[in-house]
Write an enzyme that holds these catalytic residues in place. Structure first.
Site, PDB file in Angstrom:
ATOM      1  N   CYS A  93       0.831  -1.206   0.000  1.00  0.00           N
ATOM      2  CA  CYS A  93       0.000   0.000   0.000  1.00  0.00           C
ATOM      3  C   CYS A  93       0.863   1.253   0.000  1.00  0.00           C
ATOM      4  O   CYS A  93       0.460   2.288  -0.525  1.00  0.00           O
ATOM      5  CB  CYS A  93      -0.958  -0.013   1.184  1.00  0.00           C
ATOM      6  N   HIS A 348      -1.562   0.730   7.733  1.00  0.00           N
ATOM      7  CA  HIS A 348      -2.028   0.828   6.344  1.00  0.00           C
ATOM      8  C   HIS A 348      -1.788   2.246   5.831  1.00  0.00           C
ATOM      9  O   HIS A 348      -1.985   3.224   6.554  1.00  0.00           O
ATOM     10  CB  HIS A 348      -3.515   0.478   6.271  1.00  0.00           C
TER      11      HIS A 348
END
EC number: 3.4.19.12
Length: 979
Positions: A93, A348
Site C-alpha cells: 500500500c 495501512h
C-alpha cells in the site's frame, strides 16, 4: 428405541420361522413418514422420513442470484469521472500511495510519456504483436505503462505487480514509505539523466529539487562559510510541536557551537564559538514535507510512531523562510499521505490527493477510490487509531482552511500560480494501443463472466423445477419402493456441489444385499422417483424390495436368542463346574477361559450381531482407515480364543496342569454351543510329546548354566564383585602391565552369573569394539583416565590368564608402564598394544562434536560481564518457542526473583538492546545472525558471555544511531539500491 422395536419379534420367533413380514419389520418399513412442519429435523432412524434433508432451500420462490457465486463483472468497471485504483499485493500500500501522487503530477506524467521506448521487438510496423504480451524493460517503461493504464483503463483497478517485481520489492513486507520515496526519486533521476530531451532529463530537478546552505558564522571574526546542498524533501521533526510552521522554524533555527563542539575557523586558525543554521536558497515547484513520525526508541531497540496531532494549512507561505525575498513562494496543499496504525512496523497507507485539473479531492485506498464532497479535504476516519489508548489527546479545533492530523507523515504542496492548469496530457499512440488491447481483454472477461452467471442461473432454475417436481413424489407409501442413501439425497439437494451417480455399495452386506444395520443411513423412496434418478444420474446397484437380506435377518435372530439365553446358561455352567468329574468322561479347559467365558461369548455374539461386510470398508456411514482396520484385525488375531490358552506352540495339549482343569461332559457341551470351533481335549488325551522332550532338555541346560556360572564366579571373584579394581590415574605399584576389555563384556557376564537360568552364557571377549578398522586403539591414555573410562574395564594379569582360559578372546589389548632414564628416572611412559590410531581417534572426536551440536532442546547459560567480571547469571533453557521452562523447572518451584526468561527476551532480562549486545563463547565473537547454534559451537550447557556497549547519552544523535544500529534489512537487495 427404534432398534429394539424393529427386532422385538426375535425374542419369540426361531430362526427357521422368519417370514417376509419379519424381514420388513427389521428394515423398519412399518414406520410412518414424517410430516413437514411437524418434524423439524430429519429422523435418521426412520427410512420413511424425508424432512430436513436440504429441501427447504428449494421450496418456494428463490432469488436467482443465489444460483451463482459470481459477482457482477460491471462492479469491476471504472466509474465515470473517477480515477483507477491499484491492487495491494500484500503489503504494498505504501507503493500505491506514491504512485497515485506521482501520477497526478501532470508535468512528471507528461515528461515520462516523452521518454522513448526501447521495446522495438514488440512492435511490428504500426501494430502490436497479438501473440506476445507487453513486458516493459526499464523503470521508465513500467511507469509509462502504469500511468497510461491509470489514465485510460476501463478497469476499476489495475495490477502493479510488474512494476513492483522490477524493483525487487518483497510484497509481503511493509517498508518505510519515506525511504521508498527518497530512493525511488534518486533512481528515477539517475535513469532520466541519460535522456537527450532536456524536458525529460531535468524533470525531477525541476519539480522536486530545491537548494539550501549550511551556514556557519564565527563569533570571533565574523567569517561566514557555506556548504550548499540540494534537497528533494524537507525532513521536519514533529516531536514537541503542534503546528507545521513550528516544525519548519525548528528546522531552520540557529544552533550554537560551543565547548567541545566548537568550530575550527580557517580565518582564525583555531577553534572558536560559532553559530550554524540552514538557509533556504531556492524552493521547487512541488514541495515535499516529510513529517518524522517514525523515531528510534533506545529502550526497546526499535522504531516507534509518534501519534501526536500536527496542524497544517491548505495555503503555505514560505517567503518568511527563504533567504531571497520578493519571489513567489505561496504554496497550496495538493496531497496528504496517511499512515493508519499505532506501530511503525504495521498499519495501512492511504493518500488524499487533489486533482490539479478539477480541484476536487480524492481518497486513494488501494483498489478503492472515493471522491470527497464539496471539493474539500476530509481526513475523517483516518484520524481514528486502530488501538486507542487512555492517554490519547483530543483532536484540536481547526479553523477554516486548516487541518489537524495524527497520522499524516508526508505533506505535498504545489507552487500556487495565477492560471489554473489546463494542460491535457495525451497518452502516446504506442501506449494507447497497449491500453486499448488491455481494455479489450477486460471487455472479453466481462462478457465471459456474464455468460457464466447466466449459465449458473439457468442450471439453478432447472434444478429448482426438478426438485419441486420430484420432492413431492419421493414418499413411497403403499406403492413399490426402493432404497437410496441419505448422503446422496443430501448432495442432490445441495446447490454448491454437482450431483454424482448414485453409489449404494457402502450399504451392502456380505450377500450383496441391503445390510440391516445400514437402514439408519438409507431412505425409502417411490419407484417412480428412483426411475428418474437413475435415468438422469446413473449409478447403482438398485435396492428394491428384493434387496432385503433374509440371511442377515435370520442370523441376527439367532444371535439375539443366544444373547437372551446366555445368562441362564452361565448359571447352569457354574453349577456343573461344582460337580466332581469321574473316570475319563471329563474334558480339559483352560482356567483363564473358564474365568472369562461369558465375556468372550458376549463379545463374540456382539461381533456377529454388528458384523459388517469388510469388503465395503464402512461402519455407520464413516469410512474406516485402512491402516487402523489392519492393525485391529492383527490385534484380534493375537488375542486367544476360548480354550486356546492350553495350547502348546505345537498345537497340542500343554504339559502344565496348573493352567487347566477338568470339567464334566455336560458343562463342555454347554460351552461348545457358544464356541463350536474351540480346541477339544478329552481327559485321556496325552500331553505334547515334543514339549516333554524340550522340558527335559531345558532342565539339563539350566543345570549346565548354573555349573558354568558357579565355576566362572569362583575363578573371577573380584571382577564379579567389582572389588580391588586397578586404576590408570593411580597405577598400582605391584605390576607394570594391565589388560583392557570392554565394559559391555563385563556387564553382560555379570548378568549371566547372577541369573544363569534366565541369561545365555558369555562365550567370548569382543575387544574389536575398542579398535578402529585398521586394528589401532581408539582411546588415548589420558582419555581412558577421564571421559572414556566408562567404556573400558581394567584387568589384572592374573585375571587375564583366567579370562583366556574361560573365554574366546578376539584381540589382546594391554597397557605397559616403562621408566625413561638410566640413573634417575624422571619420566614414566605408558605404551599401549596395539598402538593408538591418530586418524581414527580424530574422526571419533569430530563425530562426537557433531553429535553434540545436533539438538532441538537444550539449556544454554548467559553471563553478563561488567568490567571484565561476571556479575549476573541467568539461564535460557530449552530453545523452544512453545515453552521457556525446562521440565525440571516446571516440577520444582523457583524462589522469588529466579525466573528464567524466554530466549527471545534476553534484551529485557539484561536491559541491553540488541545493537548493544556483544556475545561471545570461548573467546569467539558470535556475530553471524544467519548461523545456527550448532555451527557457532554452542552446545548444551554452554556459557555465552554478554558484554554491553555503553549507551549514547546524546539524544540528538538518535538519527545516526538509527541509521547504524537498527537491525533492519530495509531495501537491501532491491532495485532501488542497484543504481
Amino acid at each position: 428405541q427404534l432398534e429394539k422395536a424393529a427386532w422385538r419379534w426375535a425374542e419369540t420367533v426361531r430362526p427357521e420361522e422368519v417370514s417376509q413380514e419379519h424381514i420388513e419389520t427389521a428394515y423398519r418399513i412399518w414406520l410412518e413418514p414424517c410430516i413437514r412442519g411437524v418434524c423439524r429435523r430429519n429422523c435418521k432412524g426412520n427410512p420413511n422420513c424425508l424432512v430436513g434433508i436440504g429441501e427447504h432451500i428449494w421450496l418456494g420462490e428463490i432469488d436467482e442470484n443465489s444460483f451463482h457465486n459470481i459477482d457482477d463483472p460491471n462492479c469491476e468497471r471504472r466509474k465515470k469521472n473517477s480515477f483507477v485504483g491499484l491492487t495491494n499485493l500484500g503489503a504494498t500500500c505504501y507503493v500505491n500511495t506514491f504512485l497515485q501522487v506521482w501520477f497526478l503530477n501532470l508535468e512528471l506524467r507528461q515528461a515520462l510519456y516523452l521518454c522513448p521506448s526501447t521495446c522495438s521487438d514488440y512492435v511490428m510496423g504500426d501494430s502490436i504483436q497479438e501473440e506476445k504480451d507487453y513486458e516493459p524493460q526499464t523503470i521508465c517503461e513500467h511507469l509509462q505503462y502504469l500511468f497510461a493504464l491509470l489514465q485510460n483503463s476501463n478497469r476499476r483497478y489495475i495490477d502493479p505487480s510488474g512494476f513492483v517485481k522490477a524493483l525487487g520489492l518483497d510484497t509481503g513486507q511493509q517498508q518505510d514509505a519515506q525511504e521508498f520515496s527518497k530512493l525511488f526519486m534518486s533512481l528515477l533521476e539517475d535513469t532520466l539523466s541519460k535522456q537527450k530531451n532536456p524536458d525529460v532529463r531535468n524533470i525531477v530537478q525541476q519539480q522536486f529539487c530545491g537548494e539550501y546552505a549550511y551556514v556557519t558564522v564565527c563569533n570571533q571574526c565574523g567569517r561566514e562559510s557555506k556548504l550548499l546542498s540540494k534537497f528533494y524533501e524537507l525532513e521536519l521533526n514533529i516531536q514537541g510541536h503542534k503546528q507545521l510552521t513550528d516544525c519548519i522554524s525548528e528546522f531552520l533555527k540557529e544552533e550554537k557551537l560551543e565547548g567541545d563542539n566548537r568550530y575550527f575557523c580557517e580565518n582564525c586558525q583555531s577553534k572558536q564559538n560559532a553559530t550554524r543554521k540552514i538557509r533556504l536558497l531556492s524552493l521547487p515547484c512541488t514541495l515535499n514535507l516529510q513529517l518524522m513520525r517514525f523515531v528510534f526508541d533506545r529502550q526497546t531497540g526499535h522504531k516507534k510512531k509518534l501519534n501526536t496531532y500536527i496542524g497544517f494549512s491548505e495555503i503555505l507561505d514560505m517567503e518568511p523562510y527563504v533567504e531571497h525575498k520578493g519571489g513567489s513562494y505561496v504554496y497550496e496543499l495538493s496531497a496528504v499521505l496517511i499512515h493508519r496504525g499505532v506501530s511503525a512496523y504495521s498499519g495501512h497507507y492511504i493518500a488524499h490527493v487533489k486533482d490539479p485539473q478539477s480541484g476536487e479531492w480524492y481518497k486513494f485506498n488501494d483498489e478503492d477510490i472515493e471522491k470527497m464532497e464539496g471539493k474539500k479535504l476530509q481526513l475523517g476516519i483516518e484520524e481514528d487509531l486502530a488501538e486507542p489508548s487512555k492517554s490519547q489527546t483530543r483532536k484540536p479545533k481547526c479553523g477554516k482552511g486548516t487541518h489537524c492530523s495524527r497520522n499524516a507523515y508526508m505533506l505535498v504542496y504545489r507552487l500556487q500560480t495565477q492560471e489554473k492548469p489546463n494542460t491535457i496530457v495525451q497518452v502516446p499512440a504506442f501506449l494507447q494501443e497497449l491500453v486499448d488491447r488491455d481494455n479489450s481483454k477486460f471487455e472479453e472477461w466481462c462478457i465471459e463472466m456474464a455468460e457464466m452467471r447466466k449459465q449458473s442461473v439457468d442450471k439453478g432454475k432447472a434444478k429448482h423445477e426438478e426438485v419441486k417436481e420430484l420432492y413431492q413424489r419421493l414418499p413411497a407409501g403403499a406403492e413399490p419402493y426402493e432404497f437410496v442413501s441419505l448422503e446422496w439425497l443430501q448432495k442432490w439437494l445441495d446447490e454448491s456441489t454437482p450431483t454424482k451417480p448414485i453409489d449404494n455399495h457402502a450399504c451392502l452386506c456380505s450377500h450383496d444385499k441391503l445390510h440391516p444395520d445400514k437402514i439408519s443411513i438409507m431412505k425409502r423412496i417411490s419407484e417412480y422417483a428412483a426411475d428418474i434418478f437413475y435415468s438422469r444420474y446413473g449409478g447403482g446397484p438398485r435396492l428394491t424390495v428384493k434387496a432385503l437380506c433374509k440371511e442377515c435377518v435370520v442370523e441376527r435372530c439367532r444371535v439375539l436368542r443366544l444373547k437372551n439365553q446366555l445368562n441362564e446358561d452361565y448359571k447352569t455352567v457354574n453349577n456343573l463346574l461344582k460337580a466332581t468329574v469321574k473316570g475319563n468322561d471329563g474334558f480339559w479347559v483352560g482356567k483363564s477361559s473358564l474365568r472369562s467365558w461369558r465375556q468372550l461369548a458376549l463379545e463374540q455374539l456382539d461381533e456377529q450381531d454388528g458384523d459388517v461386510d469388510q469388503s465395503n470398508g464402512k461402519m455407520n456411514g464413516n469410512t474406516l482407515n485402512k491402516e487402523e482396520s489392519k492393525e485391529e484385525r492383527k490385534e484380534e488375531e493375537e488375542e486367544l480364543n476360548f480354550n486356546e490358552d492350553i495350547l502348546c506352540p505345537h498345537g497340542e495339549l500343554c504339559i502344565s496342569e496348573n493352567e487347566r482343569r477338568l470339567v464334566s461332559k455336560d458343562a463342555w457341551n454347554k460351552l461348545q454351543q457358544y464356541f463350536p470351533k474351540a480346541p477339544e481335549f478329552p481327559s485321556y488325551r496325552e500331553c505334547c510329546s515334543q514339549c516333554k522332550i524340550l522340558e527335559r532338555e531345558g532342565e539339563e541346560n539350566e543345570a549346565l548354566h548354573k555349573m558354568i556360572a558357579n565355576e566362572q564366579k569362583t575363578s573371577l571373584p573380584n571382577l564379579f564383585q567389582d572389588k580391588n579394581r586397578p586404576c590408570l590415574s593411580n597405577w598400582p605399584e605391584d605390576t607394570d602391565v594391565l589388560y583392557i576389555v570392554s565394559q559391555f563384556f563385563v556387564e553382560e557376564w555379570r548378568k549371566f552369573v547372577r541369573k544363569p537360568t534366565r541369561c545365555s552364557p558369555v562365550s567370548s571377549v569382543g575387544n574389536s569394539a575398542l579398535l578402529c578398522p585398521h586394528g589401532g586403539l581408539m582411546f588415548t591414555f589420558a582419555s581412558m583416565t577421564k571421559e572414556d573410562s566408562k567404556l573400558i574395564a581394567l584387568i589384572w594379569p592374573g585375571e587375564w590368564q583366567m579370562i583366556q582360559k574361560l573365554f574366546v578372546v578376539d584381540h589382546v589389548i594391554k597397557i605397559t608402564r616403562t621408566e625413561v632414564g638410566d640413573v634417575n628416572p624422571s619420566e614414566t611412559q605408558y605404551i599401549s598394544e596395539p598402538k593408538l590410531c591418530p586418524e581414527c581417534r580424530e574422526g571419533l572426536l569430530c563425530q562426537q562434536q557433531r553429535d553434540l551440536r545436533e539438538y532441538t532442546q537444550a539449556t544454554i547459560y548467559v553471563h553478563k560481564v561488567v568490567d571484565n567480571k561476571k556479575v549476573m547469571k541467568d539461564s535460557v533453557p530449552e530453545l523452544n518457542v512453545s515453552s521457556s521452562e525446562t521440565e525440571e523447572d516446571k516440577e520444582e518451584a523457583k524462589p522469588d526473583g529466579e525466573k528464567d526468561p524466554d530466549f527471545n527476551q534476553i534484551m529485557h532480562a539484561f536491559s541491553v538492546a540488541p545493537f548493544d549486545q556483544n556475545l561471545s563463547i570461548d573467546g569467539k565473537i558470535l556475530s553471524d545472525d544467519c548461523a545456527t547454534l550448532g555451527t557457532l559451537g554452542v552446545i548444551p550447557e554452554s556459557v555465552i558471555l554478554l558484554k554491553a556497549d555503553e549507551p549514547i547519552a546524546d539524544y540528538a544523535a538518535m538519527d545516526d544511531v538509527m541509521q547504524v544500529c537498527m537491525p533492519e534489512e530495509g531495501f537491501k537487495g532491491t532495485g532501488l539500491l542497484g543504481h
